[in-house]
Design an enzyme around this catalytic site. Structure first.
Site, short mmCIF file in Angstrom:
data_model
loop_
_atom_site.label_atom_id
_atom_site.label_comp_id
_atom_site.label_asym_id
_atom_site.label_seq_id
_atom_site.Cartn_x
_atom_site.Cartn_y
_atom_site.Cartn_z
N GLU A 43 -50.52 -14.16 -32.64
CA GLU A 43 -50.13 -13.90 -31.26
C GLU A 43 -50.36 -15.11 -30.37
O GLU A 43 -49.55 -15.41 -29.49
CB GLU A 43 -50.88 -12.68 -30.70
CG GLU A 43 -50.47 -11.36 -31.33
CD GLU A 43 -49.00 -11.02 -31.09
OE1 GLU A 43 -48.39 -11.63 -30.21
OE2 GLU A 43 -48.48 -10.15 -31.81
N TYR A 126 -50.51 -9.57 -22.14
CA TYR A 126 -49.64 -9.38 -23.30
C TYR A 126 -50.42 -9.42 -24.61
O TYR A 126 -50.32 -8.52 -25.44
CB TYR A 126 -48.51 -10.42 -23.36
CG TYR A 126 -47.94 -10.46 -24.75
CD1 TYR A 126 -47.11 -9.44 -25.18
CD2 TYR A 126 -48.33 -11.43 -25.67
CE1 TYR A 126 -46.65 -9.38 -26.49
CE2 TYR A 126 -47.88 -11.39 -26.98
CZ TYR A 126 -47.04 -10.37 -27.38
OH TYR A 126 -46.62 -10.31 -28.67
N ASP A 144 -43.68 -8.16 -23.39
CA ASP A 144 -43.40 -9.58 -23.57
C ASP A 144 -41.99 -9.86 -23.06
O ASP A 144 -41.31 -8.97 -22.56
CB ASP A 144 -43.54 -9.97 -25.05
CG ASP A 144 -42.31 -9.58 -25.83
OD1 ASP A 144 -41.77 -8.48 -25.57
OD2 ASP A 144 -41.85 -10.36 -26.67
#
Length: 314
Positions: A43, A126, A144
């Site tokens: 991520e 996020y 996102d």
DNA sequence: AAACCGTGGCC
DNA sequence: TGGCCAAGGTT
């Protein structure tokens, strides 16, 4: 069978989740055996960075540092060097700092709540939601750029989401999140993937879209975007200069003599980098800007200074 | 809130 | 060719 009505998915959500089941990319951080740490690393790397560029770096990182403790045991400079040319090297620094915190405060285990994740460096709204959802199965609202675009088109009839995430978008995303945890994770992953593969920013492939029949943007006649995205200048900017300096530091284990940044020729690293840095330097009638950049990098912890010169922290 | 922070590929 | 874009975060 016979589920409560309020747990039911909308037809659009079911269609997107079904599409995801057969069209999802086979990404390594989605594998069942991938650890929360692997998800977290992915991520961070994926922030503003395309999947294809992340894949090889992610593999290297997970082999070298399979746990937060493994990364925390090395100097931050090693993280920055292994970051390679992914861009935004501060991410590597913050990921290393996060690994230290996880090792010291969470006994080496990546925390599984949004609040705990958000308290870690480099993890915002996020990423906290994404790690909680994808690594721990938590019901969290993941928003996102892909999900924002899908929801802007499908439900709001807009070509693009607002320039910055606003309260209305967040409220819409929360209202759409399935109540049941497993479905919420599926919805997060599926709507994100739809945005990445079909409902793209440019030239969306509506003919292949599972919800084209109910898309508000198509129904509205596919109107143009309301605003013009702001471009980010590059040539001659601080960012370009910072990038060139970082490339030099990454290319060697030994400190780069300070003066070498201000005198020609710079013969460190590959020829392209040398040319780049020389070119930038030639544009400067004063060295004050380069001086400031180097000080910034030192202050941020992206570089360290010694008697021998400038190098990555080690 | 708006600006800043890297990099490279694509149409 | 160059502006646009990519699983954002921080200040």
């Amino acid at each position: 069978m016979d589920r409560s009505p309020h747990l039911a998915l909308s037809p659009e959500q079911s269609a997107i989740i079904d599409w995801f089941a057969t069209n999802a990319r086979d990404l390594p951080w989605r594998a069942a055996e991938c650890t929360p740490w692997g998800v977290l690393v992915s991520e961070i790397m994926l922030q503003q960075t395309p999947v294809v560029r992340v894949l090889p770096r992610w593999q290297e990182w997970l082999e070298r540092w399979p746990t937060p403790a493994a990364l925390a045991a090395e100097p931050s400079g090693e993280a920055v060097r292994a970051w390679g040319r992914l861009g935004y090297p501060r991410r590597a620094l913050r990921l290393h700092a996060a690994a230290l915190r996880i090792t010291e405060e969470y006994d080496g285990e990546v925390p599984g709540t949004v609040a705990e994740l958000k308290s870690l460096p480099g993890i915002g709204d996020y990423t906290a939601a994404a790690v909680a959802a994808f690594a721990f199965g938590v019901r969290a609202t993941v928003v996102d750029t892909n999900i924002r675009r899908v929801e802007a088109r499908l439900f709001s009839g807009l070509a693009l989401p607002a320039p910055t995430l606003n309260a209305a978008e967040m409220a819409l995303a929360e209202s759409l999140l399935p109540l049941e945890a497993t479905n919420s994770v599926r919805w997060n992953a599926a709507s994100m993937e739809l945005g990445a593969l079909l409902c793209t920013a440019r030239s969306p492939q509506c003919a292949l879209c599972p919800v084209r029949a109910s898309c508000a943007w198509i129904a509205a006649g596919e109107p143009e975007p309301i605003y013009r995205p702001k471009g980010q200048p590059w040539a001659g900017t601080d960012r370009q200069l910072r990038g060139a300096v970082m490339a030099v530091l990454r290319a060697t284990d030994s400190p780069t003599p300070w003066d070498m940044f201000f005198t020609e020729p710079v013969l460190i690293g590959d020829a392209e980098l040398s040319r780049s840095l020389r070119h930038l330097h030639a544009l400067e009638s004063e060295n004050s800007r380069l001086e400031r950049i180097l000080q910034d990098l030192l202050q941020e912890g992206l570089a360290q200074r010694s008697a021998a010169g400038l190098s990555l922290p080690g």
